[in-house]
Scaffold this motif. Structure first.
Motif, PDB file in Angstrom:
ATOM      1  N   UNK A  59       0.935  -1.169  -0.074  1.00 46.50           N
ATOM      2  CA  UNK A  59       0.153  -0.173  -0.042  1.00 46.50           C
ATOM      3  C   UNK A  59       0.794   1.327  -0.078  1.00 46.50           C
ATOM      4  N   UNK A  60       0.420   2.318  -0.743  1.00 48.06           N
ATOM      5  CA  UNK A  60       1.154   3.522  -0.847  1.00 48.06           C
ATOM      6  C   UNK A  60       1.749   3.856   0.620  1.00 48.06           C
ATOM      7  N   UNK A  61       1.104   4.189   1.330  1.00 47.67           N
ATOM      8  CA  UNK A  61       1.517   4.560   2.968  1.00 47.67           C
ATOM      9  C   UNK A  61       2.566   3.669   3.293  1.00 47.67           C
ATOM     10  N   UNK A  62       2.334   2.361   3.215  1.00 48.56           N
ATOM     11  CA  UNK A  62       3.291   1.378   3.737  1.00 48.56           C
ATOM     12  C   UNK A  62       4.822   1.595   3.058  1.00 48.56           C
ATOM     13  N   UNK A  63       4.797   1.732   1.633  1.00 51.84           N
ATOM     14  CA  UNK A  63       5.856   1.910   0.954  1.00 51.84           C
ATOM     15  C   UNK A  63       6.460   3.401   1.231  1.00 51.84           C
ATOM     16  N   UNK A  64       5.787   4.137   1.426  1.00 50.28           N
ATOM     17  CA  UNK A  64       6.396   5.495   1.587  1.00 50.28           C
ATOM     18  C   UNK A  64       7.253   5.395   3.072  1.00 50.28           C
ATOM     19  N   UNK A  65       6.673   4.777   4.055  1.00 53.38           N
ATOM     20  CA  UNK A  65       7.182   4.840   5.096  1.00 53.38           C
ATOM     21  C   UNK A  65       8.391   3.908   5.345  1.00 53.38           C
ATOM     22  N   UNK A  66       8.241   2.853   4.644  1.00 51.59           N
ATOM     23  CA  UNK A  66       9.423   1.875   4.326  1.00 51.59           C
ATOM     24  C   UNK A  66      10.571   2.557   3.744  1.00 51.59           C
ATOM     25  N   UNK A  67      10.274   3.199   2.577  1.00 48.78           N
ATOM     26  CA  UNK A  67      11.453   4.125   1.864  1.00 48.78           C
ATOM     27  C   UNK A  67      12.005   5.122   2.705  1.00 48.78           C
ATOM     28  N   UNK A  68      10.905   5.786   3.321  1.00 49.40           N
ATOM     29  CA  UNK A  68      11.717   6.786   4.193  1.00 49.40           C
ATOM     30  C   UNK A  68      12.590   6.447   5.349  1.00 49.40           C
ATOM     31  N   UNK A  69      12.087   4.914   5.916  1.00 53.03           N
ATOM     32  CA  UNK A  69      12.972   4.769   6.844  1.00 53.03           C
ATOM     33  C   UNK A  69      14.495   4.200   6.484  1.00 53.03           C
ATOM     34  N   UNK A  70      14.263   2.941   5.591  1.00 52.41           N
ATOM     35  CA  UNK A  70      15.435   2.273   5.103  1.00 52.41           C
ATOM     36  C   UNK A  70      16.322   2.941   4.136  1.00 52.41           C
ATOM     37  N   UNK A  71      15.618   3.743   3.105  1.00 50.67           N
ATOM     38  CA  UNK A  71      16.423   4.394   2.135  1.00 50.67           C
ATOM     39  C   UNK A  71      16.715   5.887   2.561  1.00 50.67           C
ATOM     40  N   UNK A  72      15.832   6.481   3.186  1.00 42.92           N
ATOM     41  CA  UNK A  72      16.043   7.852   3.738  1.00 42.92           C
ATOM     42  C   UNK A  72      16.763   8.113   4.993  1.00 42.92           C
TER      43      UNK A  72
END
Length: 71
Positions: free
Chosen positions: A21-34
């Motif tokens: 889901x978009x919200x999950x993807x954004x959160x995961x990318x912010x945490x792991x990649x950002x």
């Protein structure tokens, strides 16, 4: 062979991220990649820190299953 395996894992990871889901993807990318903190993610998404933590954990679990289903 190692390079081909890594390339395949990266492809599966991209597919797994796209399935989230978009919200999950954004959160995961912010945490792991950002490298963002949970508070930053929660504020950005307008959710609680607890919810941010939960959806990131769900996203990681999903990606882990898709990338390495035998693990």
């Amino acid at each position: 062979e190692v390079a081909a395996s890594a390339k395949d894992e990266l492809r599966r990871l991209n597919e797994a991220l796209a399935e989230l889901p978009e919200r999950t993807r954004i959160a995961l990318e912010m945490r792991r990649f950002g490298g963002c903190r949970l508070k930053e993610i929660a504020d950005h998404l307008g959710i609680s820190v607890t919810t941010a933590h939960e959806i990131i954990a769900q996203g990681i679990a999903h990606c882990r299953l898709r990338v390495r289903p035998d693990s």
